[in-house]
Enzyme design. Structure first.
Site, PDB file in Angstrom:
ATOM      1  N   ARG A  23      10.979 -19.390 -28.385  1.00 33.79           N
ATOM      2  CA  ARG A  23      11.687 -20.682 -28.438  1.00 33.79           C
ATOM      3  C   ARG A  23      13.125 -20.539 -27.955  1.00 33.79           C
ATOM      4  NH1 ARG A  23      11.756 -22.765 -34.158  1.00 33.79           N
ATOM      5  NH2 ARG A  23      11.967 -20.560 -34.527  1.00 33.79           N
ATOM      6  N   ASN A  41       7.634 -24.259 -32.739  1.00 33.21           N
ATOM      7  CA  ASN A  41       6.436 -23.529 -33.127  1.00 33.21           C
ATOM      8  C   ASN A  41       5.515 -24.483 -33.867  1.00 33.21           C
ATOM      9  OD1 ASN A  41       7.339 -21.065 -32.131  1.00 33.21           O
ATOM     10  ND2 ASN A  41       8.082 -20.341 -34.106  1.00 33.21           N
TER      11      ASN A  41
END
Length: 94
Positions: A23, A41
């Site tokens: 990320r 996520n």
């Protein structure tokens, strides 16, 4: 850049993409390419991204997503194209 000339990609990334900086690295890559949106996520172990920008930049970003940050690994990236929604920044969601 106004939303004119922009498109939105929704990307679903599978593989070992949790706990490896995916990320954070995706956010850095998006900012480098002047892409707005978010990355998060998902509970099933995948990563979901909404990325908005110029078609050329999104194509390069999607290619980066298929490789990832070099830690972990990416099995697949599913990309769908949508109309832009007007994001103003790229953020990491929890």
């Amino acid at each position: 850049m106004s939303s004119e000339g922009k498109i939105l990609y929704r990307l679903n990334v599978t593989g070992m993409v949790h706990g490896v900086g995916y990320r954070w690295s995706a956010a850095r890559e998006a900012e480098r390419r002047n892409i707005t949106g978010y990355v998060k996520n998902l509970p099933d172990g995948t990563v979901f991204i909404e990325a908005e920008g110029a078609r050329e930049e999104l194509a390069g970003f999607a290619a980066w997503c298929r490789k990832g940050p070099g830690v972990g690994f990416v099995d697949s990236v599913r990309v769908t194209e949508h109309p832009p929604v007007g994001y103003t920044e790229f953020r990491i969601e929890r």
